[in-house]
Scaffold this active site. Structure first.
Site, PDB file in Angstrom:
ATOM      1  N   ARG A 110      -8.910  16.807  37.184  1.00  0.00           N
ATOM      2  CA  ARG A 110      -8.171  16.928  35.923  1.00  0.00           C
ATOM      3  C   ARG A 110      -6.710  16.506  36.095  1.00  0.00           C
ATOM      4  NH1 ARG A 110      -8.873  18.812  30.562  1.00  0.00           N
ATOM      5  NH2 ARG A 110     -10.955  19.654  30.833  1.00  0.00           N
ATOM      6  N   GLU A 136     -12.706  32.462  36.742  1.00  0.00           N
ATOM      7  CA  GLU A 136     -13.746  31.455  36.529  1.00  0.00           C
ATOM      8  C   GLU A 136     -14.668  31.437  37.751  1.00  0.00           C
ATOM      9  OE1 GLU A 136     -12.449  27.557  35.231  1.00  0.00           O
ATOM     10  OE2 GLU A 136     -14.408  26.706  35.698  1.00  0.00           O
ATOM     11  N   GLU A 166      -5.499  25.864  26.495  1.00  0.00           N
ATOM     12  CA  GLU A 166      -4.672  25.315  27.566  1.00  0.00           C
ATOM     13  C   GLU A 166      -3.553  24.369  27.132  1.00  0.00           C
ATOM     14  OE1 GLU A 166      -8.408  24.122  29.481  1.00  0.00           O
ATOM     15  OE2 GLU A 166      -7.536  24.817  31.350  1.00  0.00           O
TER      16      GLU A 166
HETATM   17 MO1  MOS Z   1      -9.823  27.547  32.857  1.00  0.00          MO
HETATM   18  S1  MOS Z   1      -8.178  27.111  34.010  1.00  0.00           S
HETATM   19  O1  MOS Z   1     -10.519  26.016  32.618  1.00  0.00           O
HETATM   20  O2  MOS Z   1     -10.752  28.707  33.698  1.00  0.00           O
END
Ligand code: MOS
Length: 750
Positions: free
Chosen positions: A304, A226, A707
């Site tokens: 989060r 990410e 997730e």
């Molecule tokens: Mo994911 S852990 O939201 O790249």
């Protein structure tokens, strides 16, 4: 519909960054990184390396024309270290050579002298020394002090969860080529093409439109790409900027594991208060996140953790504080669940601690506190369409929990060397980026004049099969066979300003944008259909089986004929659509709002058999009732649950990251870092979809699935301890994950 990639994957034909056909004269790069976790750079001598035949150039921070800065949330991370290094593996320079072998050899010839500074590896040290990424963040609901006063029982404890290596099969990498007019095209293995584009532009000091980022697919990412796919892409682009030649950089596994951040380890202290009826009246936690040497995504991940601190329970009074502690480890980063799992582990631990002290079954306390319709989360969102009790009850009945419990008791009474244990793990996971402005996406649809369709979205395929889902959306909308639709690569020139593929929200966001584009095209073609078939406004048009249907009946107008007719009328057959999640909002000044489009619920029942001589364990079964909404692709969705479950179990039971006091990664290879293999998955995994109406906010009412199921793996940790307690009544429960066989063995005989 089958995953459109499986055929290519199985045959080895799928293309990843390392498979891109390189240009003649492509140069190869390798990163020179810090051998020390903290220190002042006294001297670096590149001269021998530079003299080596075939070395083209070595770039360090001095070669950067723009800003030496890659920090995503805070500007606290240089691309290349300047005067100080802050973690072992921190990039210092990029060696570019004619071959990879020469680049590697040159790396050995660089001499560096570093004046060592004190190294912090744990949150305790960081906390004591006041070493933080930013200030603490706190969510509060009602009055926790009052809650504790009203509580009949109060318990305190500590928890630890270790980090986790992403171990994507495709390591980090990038291939950059010069185009004309100073434009650079980057092939990147990234979840965030726009992040690569904008960071490259910033570092090079050029506008974003000069950078094109192309992503075909990723060989896994799990959050590790990410933010942390960016530096390698920027480095290759920097070399291209100076050399005007194509440059390729693919990290070898050891380099990747050493230089990149992982799931954040967390240490937490909790206090939980319950009344006589076992209702949780108060819950107070301090979470200490080991953020590593720079912010990366740590503040968002910390956030989060707070959002999921109470998991699927209603907690009347809560005070939840997270501290992002700065240490001399590689900056830790996103990993499936994004801080949620770390938070959810703590409340499960607190419940287990209370249950053991009160001598009641754990599931009694869990069940007494499950969320109900219209309960409020600590962040102010009112829970709607709550399906947790339904999935909980469904697990208990479908998989006959009462019988199983009895069987386990009987087994444990009869066996001394083997003991069985069980746990229930409920989950509630919020869907949306918690940073509201990120919840948007765009899609581009071209209908070619032969009737074939090409679609582009901002979704990145990384093995989760989002491309298949996008194909399904367009094919369904136009009533076409999937073969008539082609999913294009993810490219910043076709889709601008993307949010990363993350937060489980990608199919929803991009799918909704895609559906909007398809609907606009259909609206545009409606008059053509009406004229062609002489219809009135009251006639109902649908697209089905490659034909136009009117009032449910197949007409004479085929898709191809419609496209030809529309084209001849000079009506545009292309559409670019934008979707932004409605309803959601969050006010950080008061830490309240409605940040999630919806929640995903489910419950897992885990049973395990422990070998009490060896401390090893085998999972008999994990049986799950999961809230898919109305699943748009059962095969893909169940695959996501199974994969996430096993990944979660690995985190909880066997994956043990270890750094020494010098900040050196000891678990740096697959011989020292064990991930689940086919022998460690449960003997039986059952995933039953929960019957629900789905959510209007989800694409085709099919809820996000990336997730949430990861956290079913937490059940494995508590099932093992349940079996341990059956063997050793004196065993005191610990909340120190992973529960490796070594720890089990010590606990059995303590
Ligand atoms: Mo994911 S852990 O939201 O790249």
């Amino acid at each position: 519909m089958k995953n459109k990639d499986s055929y290519g994957h199985v045959r080895g034909e799928s293309l990843f960054v390392d498979d891109v056909n390189v240009r003649e004269g492509t140069l190869h790069a390798i990163v020179f990184d810090s051998p020390s976790a903290h220190g002042k750079i006294k001297n670096i001598d590149y001269s021998d390396a530079e003299k080596l035949d075939g070395v083209v150039r070595i770039f360090n921070y001095e070669a950067i024309p723009g800003e030496n800065q890659i920090g995503g949330i805070f500007p606290d991370e240089p691309l290349f270290a300047e005067n100080e290094v802050h973690f072992m593996g921190q990039p210092i320079a990029l060696i570019v050579a004619k071959t990879l072998a020469i680049a590697k050899k040159a790396k050995q010839l660089i001499k560096i002298e570093i004046d060592a500074l004190p190294v912090i590896t744990t949150v305790k040290e960081a906390f004591e020394q006041g070493s933080f990424i930013n200030g603490p963040r706190k969510f509060e609901l009602d009055d926790v002090e009052k809650g504790f006063k009203e509580s009949e029982h109060v318990f305190e404890g500590e928890t630890f969860t270790n980090g986790q290596e992403h171990l994507y099969l495709e390591t980090q990498g990038s291939y950059a080529i010069p185009l004309e007019h100073g434009t650079i095209k980057i092939f990147s293995s990234t979840q965030g093409p726009t992040a690569v584009q904008s960071t490259t532009a910033k570092v090079l000091g050029i506008p974003m439109h000069k950078i094109e980022v192309e992503v075909n697919r990723l060989g896994g990412a799990f959050g590790g790409k990410e933010d942390q796919a960016t530096p390698w892409a920027v480095m290759t682009a920097l070399a291209v900027y100076h050399l005007n030649k194509a440059v390729k950089l693919i990290l070898e596994r050891h380099d990747d594991v050493r230089m990149t951040g992982k799931r954040h380890p967390y240490e937490s202290t909790f206090k939980i208060g319950l009344n006589k009826e076992l209702k949780i009246l108060a819950f107070e936690v301090d979470y200490y996140q080991n953020s590593g040497a720079a912010a990366d995504l740590s503040p968002a991940i910390a956030e989060r953790t707070l959002f999921h601190a109470t998991n699927s329970y209603f907690v009347k009074n809560a005070k939840l504080t997270v501290h992002s502690c700065k240490t001399n480890l590689p900056p830790n980063t996103a990993f499936r669940g994004f801080g949620g799992p770390q938070g959810m582990f703590v409340i499960e631990a607190a419940i287990v601690k209370a249950a053991k002290a009160l001598n009641v079954p754990v599931h009694k306390i869990q069940e007494a506190n499950l969320l109900q319709e219209n309960d409020v989360f600590p962040y102010g969102q009112i829970a709607k369409q709550v399906a947790i009790k339904k999935s909980w009850d469904a697990v208990k009945s479908t998989f006959n929990m009462a019988k199983k419990t009895q069987e386990i008791q009987d087994f444990n009474a009869k066996n001394q060397a083997f003991k069985k244990g069980l746990s229930l793990m409920p989950i509630a996971f919020g869907i949306s980026f918690t940073n509201t402005p990120m919840n948007h996406a765009r899609a581009l649809v071209h209908i070619y004049n032969d009737g074939s369709v090409g679609i582009s979205t901002g979704a990145v395929e990384m093995g989760q099969s989002v491309n298949t889902k996008m194909l399904q959306v367009a094919a369904m909308s136009f009533g076409l066979a999937p073969e008539r639709v082609k999913i294009e690569t993810t490219n910043t020139t076709r889709i601008a300003n993307m949010s990363p593929t993350a937060a489980s929200a990608t199919a929803d966001l991009n799918g909704k944008a895609l559906l909007k584009a398809c609907n606009s095209l259909k609206e545009r073609m409606a008059p053509v259909i009406m004229e062609h078939l002489a219809l009135t406004n009251s006639d109902k048009i649908t697209y089905q089986d490659n034909f136009i249907f009117t009032n449910g009946t197949k007409s004479t107008l085929s898709w191809e004929a419609l496209i030809t007719a529309t084209f001849l009328k000079r009506i545009s057959l292309s559409e670019h659509a934008h979707y932004a999640t409605p309803v959601i909002h969050f006010d950080k000044t008061i830490e309240k709002g409605h940040p999630f489009a919806y929640h995903v619920y489910g419950t897992a029942l885990t049973t395990v058999t422990l070998d009490c001589i060896r401390g090893t364990y085998e999972f008999d079964a994990v049986e799950i009732v999961h809230d898919f909404g109305k699943t748009m692709n059962k095969g893909i969705d169940i695959g996501q649950v199974e994969g996430a479950l096993v990944q979660g179990m690995g985190w909880m039971t066997m994956e043990e990251i270890s750094y020494n006091e010098k900040g050196q990664l000891l678990s740096n290879s697959l011989s020292g870092y064990k991930v689940p293999d086919i022998f460690s998955v449960p003997k039986d995994v059952k995933v039953v979809p929960l019957e629900t109406d789905g959510s209007e906010m989800a694409i085709l009412k099919s809820k996000a699935v990336g997730e949430p199921p990861f956290m079913y793996g937490i059940g494995a940790y508590f099932a093992i301890q349940d079996a341990m307690a059956a063997f050793n009544p004196k065993y005191t429960y610990k909340f120190d994950a992973p529960m490796t066989p070594e720890k089990v063995l010590m606990g059995l005989y303590e």
